[in-house]
Design an enzyme around this catalytic site. Structure first.
Site, PDB file in Angstrom:
ATOM      1  N   HIS A  96      11.533 -21.767   0.618  1.00  0.00           N
ATOM      2  CA  HIS A  96      11.678 -22.147  -0.786  1.00  0.00           C
ATOM      3  C   HIS A  96      10.385 -21.951  -1.570  1.00  0.00           C
ATOM      4  O   HIS A  96      10.402 -21.961  -2.804  1.00  0.00           O
ATOM      5  CB  HIS A  96      12.208 -23.580  -0.927  1.00  0.00           C
ATOM      6  CG  HIS A  96      11.236 -24.668  -0.651  1.00  0.00           C
ATOM      7  ND1 HIS A  96      11.266 -25.430   0.494  1.00  0.00           N
ATOM      8  CD2 HIS A  96      10.204 -25.157  -1.383  1.00  0.00           C
ATOM      9  CE1 HIS A  96      10.303 -26.333   0.451  1.00  0.00           C
ATOM     10  NE2 HIS A  96       9.642 -26.185  -0.672  1.00  0.00           N
ATOM     11  N   ASP A 127      14.489 -22.759   6.363  1.00  0.00           N
ATOM     12  CA  ASP A 127      13.476 -22.922   5.320  1.00  0.00           C
ATOM     13  C   ASP A 127      12.097 -22.487   5.791  1.00  0.00           C
ATOM     14  O   ASP A 127      11.097 -23.181   5.585  1.00  0.00           O
ATOM     15  CB  ASP A 127      13.431 -24.359   4.795  1.00  0.00           C
ATOM     16  CG  ASP A 127      12.802 -24.430   3.395  1.00  0.00           C
ATOM     17  OD1 ASP A 127      12.332 -23.391   2.915  1.00  0.00           O
ATOM     18  OD2 ASP A 127      12.784 -25.522   2.808  1.00  0.00           O
ATOM     19  N   SER A 210       4.335 -27.989   0.250  1.00  0.00           N
ATOM     20  CA  SER A 210       5.273 -27.198   1.041  1.00  0.00           C
ATOM     21  C   SER A 210       4.583 -26.007   1.694  1.00  0.00           C
ATOM     22  O   SER A 210       3.852 -25.251   1.041  1.00  0.00           O
ATOM     23  CB  SER A 210       6.403 -26.661   0.152  1.00  0.00           C
ATOM     24  OG  SER A 210       7.471 -27.544   0.093  1.00  0.00           O
TER      25      SER A 210
END
Length: 358
Positions: A96, A127, A210
């Site tokens: 993402h 992911d 992230s």
């Protein structure tokens, strides 16, 4: 908030460049059948320092060892973090974070000039993604990845990345739980992935973290921070001290395949080989997953399942939504034989299905 069968929210941890809101995702309940099963206990990976001074010294050593391997990744519409994976310039991050982009701007923690990188492969199902520097600078330092199967609750960890665009940031906490299964929302930038065996941590992680590093006191990466919780009872404000990281063992498995083959060749993820949708009962409550399509020759097809059947149970796990089905499958492996209970019209049936692979 996270009692059995309860549902909270979590958000992805990349930082949108064009909007301030983060995408929301769902975190599964923590019952043993859904997601609360902890990994087998193992020997502690790091001994506790004897004094506060020793602990401070340990933190400083870990930061010195690992931070040079953590980078900031700028995509056209988001900002996140990454970890230098090898000396050839491969960097692992979240899918993402890269989104639909093919090229990126990468900045090392040492503050060197901005480097250009290109996408190798993105694997939204877990992911994870790998990008590669177009030109490898001298002195590039790959991180050392640990064995996430040996991670224990209570273990001290540091989170490194670029929260809110603040590169080279470090926070500290502990491993709060292991073996969590978390499902992302596919809207607002999330991948919709259901990820098993995630590491829960109290280390502060925020949008921009992230793809960064969750590190133990042996200077080994044990996970990639990916999701953070928010509390819907507090108007979806951040829930401090509840974050989730993809375990390093899964990161290595996926990254090694991408680097070798340019794609994921063996996901290890079980599948029914169907597409489905959540159906509701007469009270408008989720009541199962209706099969919209069944892949010819796939696991469900071979077991005799047909379009229109409604799955209500996988093994001993009740299935009420497409998310609960994904979470139940996350704990299984391709080739496992599991009983699937379903409705065909008004008749309930159960059939053994040999699971396929995503």
């Amino acid at each position: 908030m996270y009692a059995s069968h309860s549902r909270g929210r979590i958000y992805r941890l990349s930082l949108p460049l064009t909007a301030g809101a983060c995408a929301l995702v769902l975190v599964s309940g923590c019952s043993a059948t859904e997601s609360g099963t902890a990994a087998p206990k193992a020997t502690t990976t790091a001994s506790a320092p004897a004094t506060a001074g020793d602990l401070q010294s340990a933190y400083q050593t870990v930061i010195k060892n690992v931070l040079p391997s953590v980078v900031q990744i700028e995509a056209p519409n988001s900002l996140g973090s990454g970890i230098v994976y090898d000396a050839k310039g491969h960097i692992v991050t979240n899918a993402h974070v890269v989104g639909d982009a093919k090229t990126f701007r990468v900045t090392a923690a040492t503050g060197e000039k901005v480097l250009k990188a290109s996408l190798v492969f993105s694997y939204p199902e877990q992911d994870l993604a790998v990008i590669k520097l177009d030109s490898v600078p001298s002195g590039l330092k790959p991180a050392t990845f640990g064995d996430s199967q040996k991670v224990e609750v209570g273990q001290i960890v540091l989170a490194m990345g670029s929260p809110l665009g603040l590169s080279s940031s470090v926070t500290q906490g502990i491993v709060s739980a292991v073996g969590r299964t978390v499902s992302e929302n596919s809207s607002g930038g999330g991948t919709g992935a259901t990820i098993a065996n995630m590491v829960q941590t109290s280390a502060a992680i925020n949008p921009g973290n992230s793809g960064g590093a969750l590190v133990d006191l042996n200077s080994k990466v044990i996970g990639i921070p990916t999701l953070g919780a928010v509390d819907p009872q507090m108007q979806d404000s951040a829930a401090p001290g509840i974050g989730f990281a993809i375990p390093s063992s899964m990161v290595r498995t996926v990254a090694d395949q991408i680097i070798k083959s340019g794609k994921v060749t063996d996901s290890g993820r079980a599948a029914l080989d169907i597409t489905g949708r959540t159906v509701v009962d007469e009270n408008y409550q989720p009541a199962g997953v209706a099969l919209v399509s069944v892949a010819k020759g796939g696991a469900a097809d071979k077991a005799g399942l047909k379009v229109g059947d409604i799955i209500t149970r996988l093994d001993d796990v009740p299935i009420t939504t497409i998310t609960s089905l994904a979470e139940a499958l996350a704990s299984d492996k391709p080739g496992d034989k599991v009983p699937v209970t379903y409705l065909r019209g008004t008749t309930e049936k159960t059939v053994k299905v040999t699971l396929g692979e995503i």
